[in-house]
Write an enzyme that holds these catalytic residues in place. Structure first.
Site, PDB file in Angstrom:
ATOM      1  N   PRO A  73       0.917  -1.246  -0.496  1.00 45.66           N
ATOM      2  CA  PRO A  73      -0.304  -0.195   0.076  1.00 45.66           C
ATOM      3  C   PRO A  73       1.018   1.189  -0.249  1.00 45.66           C
ATOM      4  O   PRO A  73       1.128   2.414  -0.614  1.00 45.66           O
ATOM      5  CB  PRO A  73      -1.180  -0.162   1.130  1.00 45.66           C
ATOM      6  CG  PRO A  73      -1.007  -2.003   1.305  1.00 45.66           C
ATOM      7  CD  PRO A  73       0.347  -2.178   1.006  1.00 45.66           C
ATOM      8  N   LYS A 176       3.749   7.527 -12.079  1.00 43.16           N
ATOM      9  CA  LYS A 176       2.386   6.919 -11.543  1.00 43.16           C
ATOM     10  C   LYS A 176       1.536   7.892 -11.054  1.00 43.16           C
ATOM     11  O   LYS A 176      -0.185   8.531 -11.396  1.00 43.16           O
ATOM     12  CB  LYS A 176       2.981   5.774 -10.288  1.00 43.16           C
ATOM     13  CG  LYS A 176       1.736   5.479 -10.187  1.00 43.16           C
ATOM     14  CD  LYS A 176       0.704   4.425 -10.793  1.00 43.16           C
ATOM     15  CE  LYS A 176      -0.193   3.777  -9.913  1.00 43.16           C
ATOM     16  NZ  LYS A 176      -1.745   3.346 -10.526  1.00 43.16           N
TER      17      LYS A 176
END
Length: 298
Positions: A73, A176
């Site tokens: 995460p 990203k």
């Protein structure tokens, strides 16, 4: 999807979540020897059913591995897992290549690389785009930063069909979060347009069709509005908290560069507000519900 033959390094895959599990399964299908680990026993069981091997810890998974992949995460969790409390790399093969496919903070990526270099290991950052469906069929877009891209390429090609060398180490993670910022801004704009049109008396499905035939179309209007928002399903498979995290990283990056990006800052603020308002684990397509409630509040 690439298929391997001959001697290939064993691969440790740490993080068998919604994205990581199908990615690891595709590595197995491509002929790699993969040892997976996740804190979820159900995820490990699903990976084992697909022919993968599993381990009882991150360190056990990485023991002797020539390639170690993380799909976790946050960058803080990546660092803790690899070189921190868990020290998963303690028994990895000498000169192992680490591929962080998480959506991480670029500055943290550089710090991690220094620690890996001291161990004689190298790092590439290779986050992905395309969602769960493309993770399943092995057609992810993968943006890669670092010097060992070619060394990583055979592994990456088993999970994605578009590999983009983005530049120096950290470049993949930068691109990203910038991609997710653009996507998130488009989702906000789409939600607002639908709500304004609906309250004027228009059919939101018709609005969506017109947007998709016109210059206003974007990823949200084409792939998410009808399927996940107007349907009330809100189950695209990507958590709103992760989107908010990525936009926050992008905003922090801009600030660190001394740049004043008004729309980026406002987008980060809006998504953080949505995370605060919605229940834990909310899907990112629930931004529509958040915008709708906010528009009619007070």
């Amino acid at each position: 999807m690439a298929t391997q033959s001959g001697n290939t390094p064993s691969v440790a895959f740490i993080g068998l979540g919604r994205m990581g599990l199908p990615m690891a399964k595709n590595l197995v299908a491509a002929g790699f020897e993969v040892i997976g680990y996740d804190r979820s026993e159900a995820a490990c069981a699903s990976f084992a059913d697909a022919g993968g091997k599993t381990a009882g810890s991150a360190r056990e998974a990485a023991a002797g591995a020539g390639v170690v992949i993380t799909m976790l995460p946050t960058s803080a969790i990546v660092a803790s897992c690899l070189v921190g409390e868990e020290d998963a790399l303690a028994e990895a093969a000498p000169g192992a290549l680490v591929i962080d496919m998480s959506s991480s903070v670029p500055a943290d990526t550089l710090k991690l690389a220094e620690k890996l270099s001291a161990r004689g290991m190298s790092l590439v950052d290779a986050p992905v785009s395309g969602g769960v469906s493309k993770a399943i069929d092995g057609t992810l877009a993968i943006m890669v930063g670092g010097e060992d891209i070619e060394r990583a390429r055979p592994v990456l090609e088993a999970m994605g069909d578009r590999i983009f060398p983005a530049g120096k180490l950290g470049a993949g993670h930068v691109v990203k979060v910038l991609n997710n910022y653009v996507s998130a801004a488009g989702a906000l704009a789409a939600a607002e347009a639908l709500i304004v049109g609906r309250d004027f008396g228009l059919d939101e499905a018709v609005i969506t069709d017109i947007l998709n035939a016109s210059t206003g179309r974007n990823n949200t209007t084409e792939n998410k509005v009808k399927r996940f928002m107007l349907s009330g399903a809100f189950n695209s498979g990507f958590d709103l908290s992760l989107m908010a995290k990525d936009i926050g990283i992008a905003a922090g990056l801009a600030e660190g560069l001394g740049l004043k990006m008004q729309l980026l800052a406002q987008t980060a603020e809006a998504w953080q507000a949505a995370e605060n308002d919605l229940q834990q684990g909310a899907d990112h397509t629930e931004i529509y519900r958040h915008v709708d409630a906010g528009a009619h509040r007070g």
